[in-house]
Design a protein around this motif. Structure first.
Motif, PDB file in Angstrom:
ATOM      1  N   ASN A   5       0.818  -1.212   0.000  1.00  0.00           N
ATOM      2  CA  ASN A   5       0.000   0.000   0.000  1.00  0.00           C
ATOM      3  C   ASN A   5       0.850   1.260   0.000  1.00  0.00           C
ATOM      4  O   ASN A   5       0.527   2.240  -0.658  1.00  0.00           O
ATOM      5  CB  ASN A   5      -0.922  -0.001   1.226  1.00  0.00           C
ATOM      6  CG  ASN A   5      -2.031  -1.030   1.085  1.00  0.00           C
ATOM      7  OD1 ASN A   5      -2.485  -1.292  -0.017  1.00  0.00           O
ATOM      8  ND2 ASN A   5      -2.431  -1.628   2.189  1.00  0.00           N
ATOM      9  N   ILE A   9       0.539   4.005  -2.867  1.00  0.00           N
ATOM     10  CA  ILE A   9       0.154   5.377  -2.505  1.00  0.00           C
ATOM     11  C   ILE A   9       1.245   6.356  -2.920  1.00  0.00           C
ATOM     12  O   ILE A   9       0.972   7.433  -3.442  1.00  0.00           O
ATOM     13  CB  ILE A   9      -0.124   5.472  -0.988  1.00  0.00           C
ATOM     14  CG1 ILE A   9      -1.425   4.727  -0.667  1.00  0.00           C
ATOM     15  CG2 ILE A   9      -0.238   6.921  -0.554  1.00  0.00           C
ATOM     16  CD1 ILE A   9      -1.718   4.657   0.809  1.00  0.00           C
ATOM     17  N   GLN A 533      -9.280   0.898  -9.491  1.00  0.00           N
ATOM     18  CA  GLN A 533      -8.844   0.821  -8.098  1.00  0.00           C
ATOM     19  C   GLN A 533      -9.420  -0.405  -7.388  1.00  0.00           C
ATOM     20  O   GLN A 533      -8.795  -0.956  -6.473  1.00  0.00           O
ATOM     21  CB  GLN A 533      -9.276   2.104  -7.387  1.00  0.00           C
ATOM     22  CG  GLN A 533      -8.592   2.384  -6.077  1.00  0.00           C
ATOM     23  CD  GLN A 533      -9.102   3.674  -5.466  1.00  0.00           C
ATOM     24  OE1 GLN A 533     -10.133   3.701  -4.811  1.00  0.00           O
ATOM     25  NE2 GLN A 533      -8.379   4.755  -5.701  1.00  0.00           N
ATOM     26  N   PHE A 548      -6.936   6.691  -1.086  1.00  0.00           N
ATOM     27  CA  PHE A 548      -7.358   5.940  -2.261  1.00  0.00           C
ATOM     28  C   PHE A 548      -8.800   6.244  -2.637  1.00  0.00           C
ATOM     29  O   PHE A 548      -9.146   6.310  -3.824  1.00  0.00           O
ATOM     30  CB  PHE A 548      -7.193   4.437  -1.992  1.00  0.00           C
ATOM     31  CG  PHE A 548      -5.858   3.905  -2.421  1.00  0.00           C
ATOM     32  CD1 PHE A 548      -5.639   3.531  -3.725  1.00  0.00           C
ATOM     33  CD2 PHE A 548      -4.826   3.787  -1.509  1.00  0.00           C
ATOM     34  CE1 PHE A 548      -4.407   3.038  -4.126  1.00  0.00           C
ATOM     35  CE2 PHE A 548      -3.601   3.296  -1.899  1.00  0.00           C
ATOM     36  CZ  PHE A 548      -3.375   2.910  -3.211  1.00  0.00           C
TER      37      PHE A 548
END
Length: 610
Positions: A5, A9, A533, A548
């Motif tokens: 993650n 990100i 996504q 997100f």
């Protein structure tokens, strides 16, 4: 899971931040200073020009004692009429000062006026080309043709692709000047200046060409992703000078104005470039000359000039100086042909390809050839389909990297239950959590960072395509489908009037409200990012999850004011990525239930509201 993650990100936020600040991070490079006093070699023997040859004349009242715009307007003219150009040449000075581009209009409306490139002195934004001779030994300015000299038409009546014209002027002191002007089927004028010495003495004089622009153009973009101003090439060295930089030149006593001089030994050209149009002085190849860029503060006139080597004529001799003038649209294929077939060195660099030229040049070349093929089969809106085709090609080239990334993401999805278990066991012990995660990645042969590379590679491609769409003429007023009638402009539809169902219009593009005037394409962009996504591992950290969740909608508003062609590329890229990733995940044995997750998400939200 945290490493995965964090990297995703980082890549996504980096894309967001770079798009916002890129335009202020890359100002044009400073150009090296040139010696303004370096001499021009003599064409005969390589020696410097004679000492009493002054700087080539500019349009100045001191030349003839007159400075009347009305006189210039009343001077006789010779029409220019080709398939692509219309206008006229003034016999006062022999100026090319009236030129319209028949193939281009000011707006997308069919009855909009054609684009005016050159306009005579006395009109607002006067802009013209002027040729002449600077006097040398024993000659005064009155003995050579200048800005206010009235020529006679010796041959021809209208300048066309097949019929040149010849102008003549006799100074009454033994020198007879002729100027033959021809033009090809596009935008290249050929200028042949001849002088014959019928007198009893030897004379020296120097040919020059000059472009004059009265004030800065009114339609300047003032957006420094695009260069507008002087552009020149000197022996393979490209020079780009903004108008405000020209006004900062040092004062040159010889020129009587702020000026800079560059010596060219073999090949070069110089002129003014606008967003889509350009005028360029091009001396004959393998000819030494001086490039002069000049600004007259008192009259607010910008000039570029080419000073060719001094010619010395004995009685009975004559000489001819040949050069070219490009005055027209910056069409990639046309300029490319002048470079490759017309021997105009590096002429394609007159288009502002930017710092990423190694990407923008091939990207546009591929886009152009795809479009040409689609036009050949009669497909309407071909440039929009070409952008989609280019996206498919880029995705095909990047597929090997994308494949590894999507395989890694599929495995990460499969490992998500194990990662959740590790997180529960580790509790607040971050070190233990990281160590356990790394052991799991190593055991399952998963690289959490592999998902970042395709995203990072998209950043320079995105910037390059943005540059291409913004600066190239071929996308100007290019329609696609339905309401998309200009791929170089934002989507004209708006959610604020329900996409045309309501009777009121949309906010002005210069208004802050225009940011909220989302069209169909920006909304599709947000939806495509949101769907893509859903295939990625869901963050467990609340902050990451929030970032997100908001990212697709932030990009939707941010890119909503961008050119439709760029948004179309981004939608195509997201759609193809979704299809690729979905298919690879299925092949790897993971069956993503994207739409089922969306339905369950809506149900959970509804229950929470109750």
């Amino acid at each position: 899971m945290d490493d995965q993650n964090r990297n995703l990100i980082l890549a996504t936020v980096l894309s967001f931040v770079v798009i916002l600040v890129w335009f202020v991070m890359f100002p044009p490079p400073e150009q090296p200073a040139e010696d303004p006093n370096a001499p021009v070699a003599n064409v005969e023997d390589g020696t410097p020009p004679v000492a009493d040859v002054p700087a080539s004349p500019t349009e100045s009242p001191t030349e003839t004692g007159t400075d009347s715009a009305q006189t210039a307007a009343d001077a006789p003219r010779v029409d220019i009429s080709t398939a692509r150009l219309s206008g006229s040449i003034s016999l006062m000075g022999g100026r090319i000062d009236d030129l319209d581009l028949k193939d281009y209009r000011e707006t997308i409306e069919p009855d909009s006026p054609t684009v005016t490139l050159l306009s005579p002195r006395g009109e607002a934004g006067a802009y013209y080309a002027l040729y002449g001779w600077a006097p040398g030994s024993g000659l005064s300015f009155e003995a050579v043709p200048g800005a206010n000299t009235v020529w006679s038409l010796e041959s021809g009546d209208t300048l066309t692709e097949t019929s040149p014209i010849t102008l003549r002027w006799d100074n009454g002191e033994g020198l007879v000047f002729r100027r033959e002007v021809s033009v090809d089927e596009n935008y290249m004028f050929s200028i042949h200046q001849t002088v014959e010495n019928t007198g009893a003495g030897t004379v020296s004089l120097r040919p020059y060409g000059l472009l004059a622009r009265h004030g800065e153009p009114d339609d300047m973009m003032n957006f420094f992703i695009l260069h507008e101003g002087v552009v020149g090439m000197a022996d393979g060295e490209l020079t780009e000078i903004d108008y405000d930089d020209i006004t900062d030149f040092s004062f040159d006593q010889r020129e009587g104005a702020r000026a800079e001089n560059t010596q060219v030994s073999e090949n070069g050209w110089i002129g003014f470039t606008d967003h889509y149009w350009m005028t360029t002085l091009i001396p004959a190849a393998n000819t030494p000359f001086a490039q002069v860029t000049k600004y007259d503060e008192q009259r607010d006139i910008y000039q570029t000039r080419t000073d060719l080597p001094t010619r010395t004529l004995a009685p009975g001799e004559q000489t001819t100086a040949s050069s070219q003038l490009f005055a027209g649209a910056k069409e990639w294929e046309t300029i490319r042909n002048y470079q490759n077939e017309g021997n105009v060195a590096r002429f394609l660099d007159s288009i502002d390809w930017g710092w990423f030229f190694f990407l923008t040049k091939p990207i546009f070349a591929v886009l152009h050839w795809i479009n040409k093929a689609l036009v050949g089969i009669g497909l309407s809106g071909s440039m929009g389909w070409s952008i989609i085709g280019l996206t498919l090609l880029i995705k095909a080239i990047l597929f090997p990297l994308a494949y590894k990334s999507y395989v890694s993401m599929a495995k990460m999805k499969e490992l998500q239950p194990q990662m959740e278990k590790i997180k529960e066991e580790a509790g607040d012990d971050r070190q233990k959590l990281q160590q356990s995660m790394m052991e799991l990645y190593k055991k399952e042969k998963v690289n959490p960072a592999s998902g970042c590379l395709p995203i990072l590679l998209q950043i320079p491609i995105f910037f390059s395509l943005y540059k291409v769409i913004f600066v190239t003429l071929e996308l100007r007023h290019a329609p696609w489908i339905g309401w998309i009638n200009d791929l170089s402009a934002p989507d004209p539809s708006s959610i604020l009037n329900l996409f045309g169902l309501m009777p009121w219009g949309t906010p002005d593009p210069n208004s802050i409200l225009f940011i909220f005037s989302l069209g169909v394409l920006p909304i599709l962009l947000g939806v495509s990012m949101w769907l893509q996504q859903k295939l990625n591992p869901a963050p467990t950290d609340p902050t990451q999850k929030m970032i997100f969740a908001w990212m697709p909608w932030v990009f939707m508003f941010m890119l909503g004011t961008f050119a439709s062609g760029l948004v179309l590329y981004w939608i195509s890229n997201n759609t193809i990525t979704f299809i690729q990733q979905y298919g690879i995940m299925r092949i790897q044995g993971y069956k993503p239930d994207v739409f089922g997750n969306i339905k369950r998400g809506f149900k959970r939200k509804s229950k929470a509201d109750e």
